[in-house]
Design a protein around this motif. Structure first.
Motif, PDB file in Angstrom:
ATOM      1  N   GLN A 196       0.900  -1.719  -0.020  1.00  0.00           N
ATOM      2  CA  GLN A 196       0.191   0.323  -0.283  1.00  0.00           C
ATOM      3  C   GLN A 196       0.846   1.030  -0.167  1.00  0.00           C
ATOM      4  OE1 GLN A 196      -3.659  -0.155   2.535  1.00  0.00           O
ATOM      5  NE2 GLN A 196      -2.705  -2.244   2.865  1.00  0.00           N
ATOM      6  N   LEU A 197       2.009   1.070   0.326  1.00  0.00           N
ATOM      7  CA  LEU A 197       2.991   1.951   0.518  1.00  0.00           C
ATOM      8  C   LEU A 197       3.978   2.417  -1.582  1.00  0.00           C
ATOM      9  CD1 LEU A 197       4.423   2.609   4.304  1.00  0.00           C
ATOM     10  CD2 LEU A 197       2.250   3.291   2.925  1.00  0.00           C
ATOM     11  N   LYS A 198       4.198   1.215  -1.650  1.00  0.00           N
ATOM     12  CA  LYS A 198       4.657   1.506  -2.943  1.00  0.00           C
ATOM     13  C   LYS A 198       4.602   2.134  -3.607  1.00  0.00           C
ATOM     14  CE  LYS A 198       2.806  -2.544  -5.451  1.00  0.00           C
ATOM     15  NZ  LYS A 198       3.266  -4.436  -5.248  1.00  0.00           N
ATOM     16  N   GLY A 199       5.269   2.841  -3.951  1.00  0.00           N
ATOM     17  CA  GLY A 199       5.774   4.173  -5.327  1.00  0.00           C
ATOM     18  C   GLY A 199       4.547   5.646  -4.923  1.00  0.00           C
ATOM     19  N   LYS A 200       4.140   5.077  -3.623  1.00  0.00           N
ATOM     20  CA  LYS A 200       3.693   6.552  -3.005  1.00  0.00           C
ATOM     21  C   LYS A 200       4.963   7.836  -2.449  1.00  0.00           C
ATOM     22  CE  LYS A 200      -0.385   4.817  -1.143  1.00  0.00           C
ATOM     23  NZ  LYS A 200      -0.994   5.050  -2.337  1.00  0.00           N
ATOM     24  N   SER A 201       5.226   8.820  -2.345  1.00  0.00           N
ATOM     25  CA  SER A 201       6.034   9.744  -1.854  1.00  0.00           C
ATOM     26  C   SER A 201       6.547   9.843  -0.538  1.00  0.00           C
ATOM     27  CB  SER A 201       5.627  11.116  -2.648  1.00  0.00           C
ATOM     28  OG  SER A 201       7.322  11.715  -1.951  1.00  0.00           O
ATOM     29  N   LEU A 202       6.806   8.651  -0.040  1.00  0.00           N
ATOM     30  CA  LEU A 202       7.347   8.707   1.404  1.00  0.00           C
ATOM     31  C   LEU A 202       8.592  10.088   1.894  1.00  0.00           C
ATOM     32  CD1 LEU A 202       7.137   5.067   1.492  1.00  0.00           C
ATOM     33  CD2 LEU A 202       5.537   6.592   1.775  1.00  0.00           C
ATOM     34  N   GLY A 203       9.596  10.509   1.191  1.00  0.00           N
ATOM     35  CA  GLY A 203       9.954  11.456   1.316  1.00  0.00           C
ATOM     36  C   GLY A 203      11.258  10.372   2.200  1.00  0.00           C
ATOM     37  N   GLU A 204      12.456  11.408   2.799  1.00  0.00           N
ATOM     38  CA  GLU A 204      13.122  11.145   3.761  1.00  0.00           C
ATOM     39  C   GLU A 204      13.599   9.638   4.769  1.00  0.00           C
ATOM     40  OE1 GLU A 204      14.935  14.200   6.534  1.00  0.00           O
ATOM     41  OE2 GLU A 204      14.613  14.945   4.989  1.00  0.00           O
ATOM     42  N   LYS A 205      12.373   9.731   4.583  1.00  0.00           N
ATOM     43  CA  LYS A 205      12.172   8.328   6.425  1.00  0.00           C
ATOM     44  C   LYS A 205      10.606   8.493   6.449  1.00  0.00           C
ATOM     45  CE  LYS A 205      11.604  12.088   9.312  1.00  0.00           C
ATOM     46  NZ  LYS A 205      12.761  12.442  11.433  1.00  0.00           N
ATOM     47  N   LEU A 206      10.353   7.374   6.775  1.00  0.00           N
ATOM     48  CA  LEU A 206       9.390   6.373   7.173  1.00  0.00           C
ATOM     49  C   LEU A 206       8.563   6.110   8.679  1.00  0.00           C
ATOM     50  CD1 LEU A 206       6.027   5.125   5.931  1.00  0.00           C
ATOM     51  CD2 LEU A 206       7.145   2.824   5.731  1.00  0.00           C
ATOM     52  N   LEU A 207       7.843   6.631   9.137  1.00  0.00           N
ATOM     53  CA  LEU A 207       7.827   6.592  10.866  1.00  0.00           C
ATOM     54  C   LEU A 207       7.100   5.265  10.632  1.00  0.00           C
ATOM     55  CD1 LEU A 207       7.874   9.954  12.122  1.00  0.00           C
ATOM     56  CD2 LEU A 207      10.033   8.077  11.504  1.00  0.00           C
ATOM     57  N   ILE A 208       7.764   4.050  12.096  1.00  0.00           N
ATOM     58  CA  ILE A 208       6.117   2.988  12.099  1.00  0.00           C
ATOM     59  C   ILE A 208       6.108   3.018  13.888  1.00  0.00           C
ATOM     60  CG2 ILE A 208       6.728   2.138   9.775  1.00  0.00           C
ATOM     61  CD1 ILE A 208       7.833  -0.183  10.847  1.00  0.00           C
ATOM     62  N   PRO A 209       5.051   2.308  14.327  1.00  0.00           N
ATOM     63  CA  PRO A 209       5.662   2.285  15.483  1.00  0.00           C
ATOM     64  C   PRO A 209       5.744   1.188  16.058  1.00  0.00           C
ATOM     65  CG  PRO A 209       2.899   2.031  14.816  1.00  0.00           C
ATOM     66  CD  PRO A 209       3.506   2.872  13.663  1.00  0.00           C
ATOM     67  N   CYS A 210       6.027   1.028  16.774  1.00  0.00           N
ATOM     68  CA  CYS A 210       7.085  -0.053  17.609  1.00  0.00           C
ATOM     69  C   CYS A 210       6.674  -1.600  17.945  1.00  0.00           C
ATOM     70  CB  CYS A 210       7.706   0.330  18.493  1.00  0.00           C
ATOM     71  SG  CYS A 210       6.823   0.789  20.140  1.00  0.00           S
ATOM     72  N   ASN A 211       4.788  -1.422  17.932  1.00  0.00           N
ATOM     73  CA  ASN A 211       3.797  -2.498  18.533  1.00  0.00           C
ATOM     74  C   ASN A 211       3.396  -3.334  16.912  1.00  0.00           C
ATOM     75  OD1 ASN A 211       2.679  -0.377  17.321  1.00  0.00           O
ATOM     76  ND2 ASN A 211       0.642  -1.192  17.828  1.00  0.00           N
ATOM     77  N   MET A 212       4.443  -2.475  15.617  1.00  0.00           N
ATOM     78  CA  MET A 212       4.308  -4.015  14.833  1.00  0.00           C
ATOM     79  C   MET A 212       4.804  -4.526  14.882  1.00  0.00           C
ATOM     80  SD  MET A 212       3.661  -0.809  11.447  1.00  0.00           S
ATOM     81  CE  MET A 212       2.213   0.219  11.568  1.00  0.00           C
ATOM     82  N   LEU A 213       6.193  -4.414  15.607  1.00  0.00           N
ATOM     83  CA  LEU A 213       7.461  -5.321  15.276  1.00  0.00           C
ATOM     84  C   LEU A 213       7.425  -6.525  16.395  1.00  0.00           C
ATOM     85  CD1 LEU A 213       9.992  -2.822  14.623  1.00  0.00           C
ATOM     86  CD2 LEU A 213       8.822  -4.270  13.316  1.00  0.00           C
ATOM     87  N   ARG A 214       7.500  -7.341  15.935  1.00  0.00           N
ATOM     88  CA  ARG A 214       7.648  -8.937  16.916  1.00  0.00           C
ATOM     89  C   ARG A 214       8.803  -7.991  18.108  1.00  0.00           C
ATOM     90  NH1 ARG A 214       9.664 -14.677  14.331  1.00  0.00           N
ATOM     91  NH2 ARG A 214      10.075 -15.924  15.967  1.00  0.00           N
ATOM     92  N   SER A 215       8.254  -8.783  19.668  1.00  0.00           N
ATOM     93  CA  SER A 215       9.069  -9.206  20.623  1.00  0.00           C
ATOM     94  C   SER A 215      10.162  -9.124  20.093  1.00  0.00           C
ATOM     95  CB  SER A 215       8.649  -9.935  20.828  1.00  0.00           C
ATOM     96  OG  SER A 215       9.877 -10.262  23.159  1.00  0.00           O
ATOM     97  N   GLY A 216      11.638  -8.239  20.553  1.00  0.00           N
ATOM     98  CA  GLY A 216      13.057  -8.191  20.297  1.00  0.00           C
ATOM     99  C   GLY A 216      13.484  -8.504  19.340  1.00  0.00           C
ATOM    100  N   GLU A 217      12.885  -8.365  17.904  1.00  0.00           N
ATOM    101  CA  GLU A 217      13.345  -8.654  17.195  1.00  0.00           C
ATOM    102  C   GLU A 217      12.455  -7.258  16.354  1.00  0.00           C
ATOM    103  OE1 GLU A 217      13.272 -12.509  14.874  1.00  0.00           O
ATOM    104  OE2 GLU A 217      13.085 -13.261  16.680  1.00  0.00           O
TER     105      GLU A 217
END
Length: 473
Positions: A384-405
């Motif tokens: 859903q983000l490919k091809g969009k103008s994301l700029g110099e960085k993309l912020l995502i919240p930490c709760n998207m990620l698996r424990s410890g990785e």
């Protein structure tokens, strides 16, 4: 130190904290803790209780087979400074229920094994705040909790109607929850409760009864949350459940707020709190910060958006605007996206050349009824983000990620997402201040930040061990 030979196999030390007691007395990874004060340690309950004392004798088997008795004088409740290979010092207890709303039963096949394990362990409730049903706790275990005075214990109540609870949990032994909670309350154990609300089951009059029954346990019962059931697209063969509509969400809020007003007059606190999703679904504004009474149910997704806004705006107010130039983007679930977009516009008013665009991401992996960010996958982000103008960085919240990785629920890595999007990814901590700082800094360099997430999922957020129900943010 002295030699002592005993048969108990003990608990293997995984790591030693720098400067801690364990290091000072010569313990090392691979050593086994056998006893404390002459008592075998059955599990983490025994360990935590014995380690509270100011003088302890540790019986340890070194990795070469030599056994030591280590005499330790310390401050009350000072930790040993050792991490064990098994955090519970025992096997994890799996759930014996088949709840009609269980998120684990709504998972697609082919995911990692830990996502299919249902825990229902009182020790994880005490240590990490996980919610448990109490159905796995017999009288002896209840008495252990009372004797050791381990508190608080968080309970997935759902309903106090015995017959309805047996039906919803598919467990004929699930109807005695009030007896067990009354026992713990009489023993002085603090409790928090959770209701996953299912339309046509535990809503309406059943919800009224549950709130009323649990309010009688105040002040031992400190708080109660009500969150809507999370429904994925993988419900073949499961109970027929329907999402709440706007009118029904409003009616649920009316019930909760009526009880809040009454209980606040009687107790000084609102006691029962609605998950953020109810307000968004009903099209109503979020309550004030004061109405959350210090956010006792934050980990259940109750007040998270209000707190995030308060922290973000307070941190922004302390900033002195300037002409720095930053172009970036932010990805989150559909639930929080309108709020984060509003915060980024407030940021732009003070920093005119800082442009962070918020992108809402639909959950196509689990189904579009799931709107929280904690259950988004790497593939959904990329597609859903490919091809969009994301700029110099993309912020995502930490709760998207698996424990410890640095891994999403579908085992995509942050690095893979960066490579495919050709954009650096910044993983932000949960506070509003951290979100602001991430937005105001330049491109990401080095390792991504992350935190441990307890993957628990029947509707709302996290704790710290990767086993059991997923509770997203």
């Amino acid at each position: 130190m002295a030699d002592k030979k005993i048969a108990f196999k003990g608990h293997v030390i995984k790591s030693i904290k720098e400067g801690g007691i364990a290091q000072e007395i010569g313990l090392a990874p691979g050593d086994r803790l056998l006893e404390i004060n002459g008592r075998p340690i059955r599990d983490v309950f025994d360990y935590e209780y014995e380690m509270r004392e100011e003088y302890v004798e540790l019986t340890v088997e070194k990795s070469d087979g030599e056994q030591w008795i280590c005499e330790v004088e310390k401050s009350y409740e000072e930790e040993l400074g050792a991490e064990f290979e098994n955090g519970l010092m025992d096997d994890y207890r799996s759930c014996s229920n088949r709840c009609i709303f269980c998120f684990i039963d709504q998972m697609p096949p082919g995911m990692r094994d830990t996502l299919y394990f249902k825990d229902d362990d009182s020790r994880l409730s005490f240590l990490q705040g996980n919610y448990i049903t109490l159905t796995n706790m017999n009288q002896e275990e209840l008495e252990r909790v009372a004797r050791y005075h381990f508190s608080p214990i968080n309970v997935s109540v759902h309903t106090t109607d015995p017959q309805l609870r047996c039906q919803m949990l598919h467990n004929r032994f699930a109807g005695d929850v009030m007896e067990k909670m009354n026992f713990l309350a009489r023993a002085g154990i603090e409790l928090n409760g959770q209701i996953v609300l299912c339309k046509g089951f535990n809503d309406g009059e059943a919800l009224e009864r549950t709130i009323g029954d649990l309010a009688k346990l105040f002040p031992h019962m400190r708080s109660l949350s009500v969150v809507p059931v999370g429904l994925t697209r993988y419900r073949q063969g499961l109970a027929s459940l329907q999402p709440f509509n706007r009118k029904e969400a409003g009616e649920t809020l009316d019930t909760i707020e009526k009880w809040q007003r009454d209980l606040r007059q009687k107790t000084g606190v609102g006691f029962v709190y609605a998950g953020d999703e109810w307000y968004l679904l009903a099209g109503r504004p979020l309550p004030s910060q004061e109405s959350y009474d210090g956010y006792p149910q934050l980990e259940n997704g109750v007040g998270m958006l209000r707190l995030l806004e308060e922290e973000f705006m307070e941190a922004l107010e302390r900033q002195k605007g300037d002409d720095r130039k930053i172009h970036g983007s932010l990805a989150t679930g559909e639930l929080a996206a309108p709020f984060l977009d509003k915060y980024m516009k407030k940021l732009k008013q003070k920093f005119p050349q800082v442009h962070i665009q918020a992108f809402p991401v639909k959950n196509r992996f689990f189904g579009e009824n799931i709107t929280v960010s904690g259950l988004l996958t790497g593939r959904d982000l990329w597609e859903q983000l490919k091809g969009k103008s994301l700029g110099e960085k993309l912020l995502i919240p930490c709760n998207m990620l698996r424990s410890g990785e640095e891994v999403f629920l579908d085992d995509w890595t942050v690095e893979e997402l960066e490579r495919r999007l050709k954009t650096p990814v910044a993983v932000t901590d949960p506070s509003g201040e951290d979100l602001l700082q991430a937005a105001l800094t330049g491109p990401v360099n080095g390792k991504h930040k992350r935190r441990q997430i307890y993957e628990q999922t029947d509707s709302g957020h996290c704790g710290k061990a990767e086993c059991g129900e997923i509770h997203p943010v």
